[in-house]
Write a protein that holds these residues in place. Structure first.
Motif, mmCIF file in Angstrom:
data_model
loop_
_atom_site.group_PDB
_atom_site.id
_atom_site.type_symbol
_atom_site.label_atom_id
_atom_site.label_comp_id
_atom_site.label_asym_id
_atom_site.label_seq_id
_atom_site.Cartn_x
_atom_site.Cartn_y
_atom_site.Cartn_z
ATOM 1 N N THR A 146 -41.750 31.329 -37.245
ATOM 2 C CA THR A 146 -41.410 31.924 -35.954
ATOM 3 C C THR A 146 -40.548 33.165 -36.117
ATOM 4 N N SER A 147 -39.831 33.276 -37.211
ATOM 5 C CA SER A 147 -39.104 34.511 -37.540
ATOM 6 C C SER A 147 -39.133 34.664 -39.047
ATOM 7 N N GLN A 148 -39.056 35.910 -39.513
ATOM 8 C CA GLN A 148 -39.228 36.169 -40.942
ATOM 9 C C GLN A 148 -37.997 35.787 -41.761
ATOM 10 N N GLU A 149 -36.793 35.903 -41.187
ATOM 11 C CA GLU A 149 -35.597 35.656 -41.977
ATOM 12 C C GLU A 149 -34.437 35.275 -41.082
ATOM 13 N N SER A 150 -33.699 34.265 -41.512
ATOM 14 C CA SER A 150 -32.414 33.946 -40.914
ATOM 15 C C SER A 150 -31.361 34.435 -41.893
ATOM 16 N N LYS A 151 -30.338 35.138 -41.379
ATOM 17 C CA LYS A 151 -29.383 35.739 -42.312
ATOM 18 C C LYS A 151 -28.046 35.976 -41.636
ATOM 19 N N CYS A 152 -27.044 36.198 -42.476
ATOM 20 C CA CYS A 152 -25.723 36.603 -42.022
ATOM 21 C C CYS A 152 -25.193 37.594 -43.042
ATOM 22 N N PHE A 168 -17.639 31.267 -43.098
ATOM 23 C CA PHE A 168 -18.354 32.282 -43.876
ATOM 24 C C PHE A 168 -17.570 32.595 -45.138
ATOM 25 N N ASN A 169 -18.313 32.687 -46.270
ATOM 26 C CA ASN A 169 -17.654 33.199 -47.480
ATOM 27 C C ASN A 169 -18.430 34.358 -48.104
ATOM 28 N N ILE A 170 -19.750 34.239 -48.238
ATOM 29 C CA ILE A 170 -20.548 35.349 -48.770
ATOM 30 C C ILE A 170 -21.789 35.546 -47.907
ATOM 31 N N PRO A 171 -22.348 36.771 -47.857
ATOM 32 C CA PRO A 171 -23.571 36.999 -47.081
ATOM 33 C C PRO A 171 -24.760 36.230 -47.662
ATOM 34 N N ILE A 172 -25.624 35.719 -46.787
ATOM 35 C CA ILE A 172 -26.790 34.937 -47.221
ATOM 36 C C ILE A 172 -27.986 35.281 -46.333
ATOM 37 N N GLY A 173 -29.160 35.332 -46.961
ATOM 38 C CA GLY A 173 -30.416 35.429 -46.242
ATOM 39 C C GLY A 173 -31.339 34.298 -46.662
ATOM 40 N N PHE A 174 -32.079 33.695 -45.714
ATOM 41 C CA PHE A 174 -32.976 32.568 -45.981
ATOM 42 C C PHE A 174 -34.354 32.979 -45.459
ATOM 43 N N THR A 213 -24.087 29.601 -35.033
ATOM 44 C CA THR A 213 -22.662 29.890 -35.029
ATOM 45 C C THR A 213 -21.787 28.743 -34.520
ATOM 46 N N TYR A 214 -22.384 27.729 -33.889
ATOM 47 C CA TYR A 214 -21.657 26.530 -33.476
ATOM 48 C C TYR A 214 -22.658 25.382 -33.449
ATOM 49 N N PRO A 215 -22.221 24.114 -33.403
ATOM 50 C CA PRO A 215 -23.130 22.994 -33.639
ATOM 51 C C PRO A 215 -24.371 22.940 -32.757
ATOM 52 N N SER A 216 -24.297 23.403 -31.510
ATOM 53 C CA SER A 216 -25.465 23.341 -30.617
ATOM 54 C C SER A 216 -26.268 24.632 -30.586
ATOM 55 N N ASP A 217 -25.957 25.559 -31.469
ATOM 56 C CA ASP A 217 -26.619 26.869 -31.488
ATOM 57 C C ASP A 217 -27.850 26.817 -32.391
ATOM 58 N N ASP A 218 -29.037 26.913 -31.787
ATOM 59 C CA ASP A 218 -30.292 26.859 -32.545
ATOM 60 C C ASP A 218 -30.896 28.238 -32.796
ATOM 61 N N ASP A 219 -30.170 29.298 -32.389
ATOM 62 C CA ASP A 219 -30.750 30.639 -32.488
ATOM 63 C C ASP A 219 -31.071 31.047 -33.926
ATOM 64 N N GLY A 220 -30.321 30.528 -34.873
ATOM 65 C CA GLY A 220 -30.523 30.958 -36.247
ATOM 66 C C GLY A 220 -31.571 30.168 -37.013
ATOM 67 N N LYS A 221 -32.347 29.328 -36.321
ATOM 68 C CA LYS A 221 -33.304 28.467 -37.014
ATOM 69 C C LYS A 221 -34.733 28.957 -36.830
ATOM 70 N N SER A 222 -35.516 28.820 -37.891
ATOM 71 C CA SER A 222 -36.936 29.176 -37.858
ATOM 72 C C SER A 222 -37.773 27.919 -38.030
ATOM 73 N N ILE A 260 -37.920 23.151 -40.578
ATOM 74 C CA ILE A 260 -36.883 23.853 -39.814
ATOM 75 C C ILE A 260 -35.865 24.385 -40.806
ATOM 76 N N VAL A 261 -35.701 25.694 -40.848
ATOM 77 C CA VAL A 261 -34.807 26.321 -41.829
ATOM 78 C C VAL A 261 -33.935 27.365 -41.126
ATOM 79 N N GLY A 262 -32.796 27.667 -41.725
ATOM 80 C CA GLY A 262 -31.941 28.693 -41.134
ATOM 81 C C GLY A 262 -30.610 28.828 -41.849
ATOM 82 N N VAL A 263 -29.880 29.882 -41.484
ATOM 83 C CA VAL A 263 -28.540 30.132 -42.004
ATOM 84 C C VAL A 263 -27.531 29.714 -40.949
ATOM 85 N N SER A 264 -26.460 29.070 -41.401
ATOM 86 C CA SER A 264 -25.431 28.580 -40.492
ATOM 87 C C SER A 264 -24.050 29.070 -40.923
#
Length: 448
Positions: free
Chosen positions: A141-147, A127-133, A203-212, A118-122
């Motif tokens: 399940t998705s190619q990239e988690s990013k902000c 936020f301090n710098i843009p990141i892609g994982f 974006t918040y502790p119960s938010d799983d949308d950003g995880k692959s 299970i991987v992702g950007v949180s």
């Protein structure tokens, strides 16, 4: 002896096969800095490393749970001790703990249930710098988690931090934002702010949308400042009287060197060459100013200082800067509902500047681009700038504490090189510009 040789041979073959199997399943995470500025990568577990633009750091034999993040504006001494403006981990180059918020985080939990990662950007911690994982196999399940949105530029005032855009839990410290009750917490207006700019991040502790979810055994990459798509770009607020926005001031660093932009109101921001910072200023603002700071860094004790324009040693300025500094000054909706703006050298000069409205009905701008630092009189020379005579001599002749002051040889030096800029406090006749109606403004450091 023959049996011993046979057993030894079998043990050697098994050892080779074991090592080969372990090697084939050793997970690597490649960390790449594509930002235009230096970043200090951090990993827990893993340590830390300075990464200049284009440099890579590879973590090998990664397992279990961990996180990776970028630190910005760091200064370390020889023993690896120092300080970072964002993501600092107890003042160490080689992190042994998690970083200080705000920091954008790449999180991972490897070899979980059903042989999955299970991987992702949180941005739960800000936020301090843009990141892609990204995974390197395309089998998740998705190619990239990013902000990659302009979170810092659009950050709500109450979440602004010298190191970036903070999270509401750190700022307000209550259960609504921290989710400490053990229940599944819900989205808030702040988490929605982050989600609008970074839809592929938690974006918040119960938010799983950003995880692959990925099959265990593949390698990954973490990229600082990955390229962004059109849907990640921050949406500029409207710039008209009927919208919720005020006047937009677009600040661009066109200098070949880094400057630390400052604004009252607005705070401050590090700008590398070509970078832009947009501030939204409310109608009716008076006595406001924008300037550039130069040669800023942390000293050995971890205190932030700038050679010119320093504002009490903080990135997010709360007061005016220290002379010498070239100033863009303005008042919005002043007398007769006019905007008044000017470039001032009353506090001296450090960086060339242009200040101009963007409306076609109010197109005249101001420039001060002469080589004032190179030609500065010896009495006014300062580190990285040309000072003003009031700061140097502290007399009424130059400070204009009374109503009798006029131009001097020093003010004429500035006026001859920048005729449309203020050269002393009472220099009003040709240097105060007005603009009617609703318009945004550009402030350019080192204009062409």
């Amino acid at each position: 002896m023959g049996l011993f040789r046979n057993l030894t041979g079998i043990f050697t073959i098994l050892l080779i096969l074991t090592l080969s199997f372990a090697s084939s399943n050793a997970i690597q995470i490649k960390i790449l800095n594509t930002c235009s500025y230096t970043g200090w990568a951090a990993a827990n577990p893993g340590g830390g490393r300075q990464l200049n633009q284009g440099q890579t750091w590879t973590l090998t034999n990664v397992n279990g749970r961990g996180r990776i993040w970028g630190r910005a504006n760091c200064a370390f001494v020889r023993d690896g001790r120092g300080k970072c403006e964002s993501g600092d981990c107890d003042g160490r180059l080689e992190c042994r703990s998690n970083g200080r918020a705000p920091n954008t985080i790449a999180e991972y939990a490897l070899d979980q249930s059903n042989d999955n990662d299970i991987v992702g950007v949180s941005v739960v911690e800000g936020f301090n710098i843009p990141i892609g994982f990204s995974n390197l196999t395309g089998s998740c399940t998705s190619q990239e988690s990013k902000c990659t949105g302009d979170v810092n530029g659009a950050c709500p005032t109450e979440l602004r931090d010298p190191g970036g855009c903070n999270n509401p839990c750190t700022v307000f410290n209550n259960n609504q934002f921290c989710c400490t009750s053990g229940n599944i917490c819900e989205a808030t207006s702040y988490s929605k702010f982050f989600k609008d700019l970074c839809p592929y991040a938690s974006t918040y502790p119960s938010d799983d949308d950003g995880k692959s979810i990925c099959p265990t055994g593949i390698d990954y990459s973490v990229v600082f400042c990955p390229s962004s798509s059109s849907e990640d770009v921050a949406r500029s607020p409207p710039s008209n009287p009927s919208g919720d926005s005020g006047f937009l001031f677009k600040i661009l660093n066109n200098c070949r060197y880094t400057v630390w932009a400052a604004a009252i109101p607005g705070g401050g921001r590090k700008l590398n060459h070509g970078e832009r910072w947009i501030i939204d200023v409310a109608p009716g603002t008076t006595s406001a100013r924008i300037w550039a700071r130069t040669n800023c860094s942390f000293d050995d004790s971890g205190i932030f200082r700038c050679q010119t324009g320093d504002c009490s040693g903080v990135l997010e300025c709360q007061g005016y800067g220290q002379a010498p500094n070239t100033l863009a000054e303005y008042t919005l909706n002043g007398f007769s509902n006019l905007n008044f703006f000017d470039i001032s050298l009353v506090d001296g000069f450090n960086v060339p500047m242009e200040f101009s409205p963007t409306s076609s009905e109010c197109s005249r701008g101001i420039r001060c681009t002469a080589d004032i630092n190179g030609q500065c009189p010896s009495q006014l020379r300062a580190s990285d700038g040309c000072n003003n005579p009031c700061t140097v001599f502290k007399t009424d002749q130059y400070c204009c504490n009374s109503s009798n002051c006029g131009p001097t040889n020093y003010s004429r030096f500035f006026k001859n090189r920048c005729p449309n800029a203020y050269s002393y406090p009472k220099d009003d006749q040709t240097n105060l510009f007005t603009c009617s109606g609703w318009t945004d403004y550009n402030v350019v450091f080192c204009p062409d």
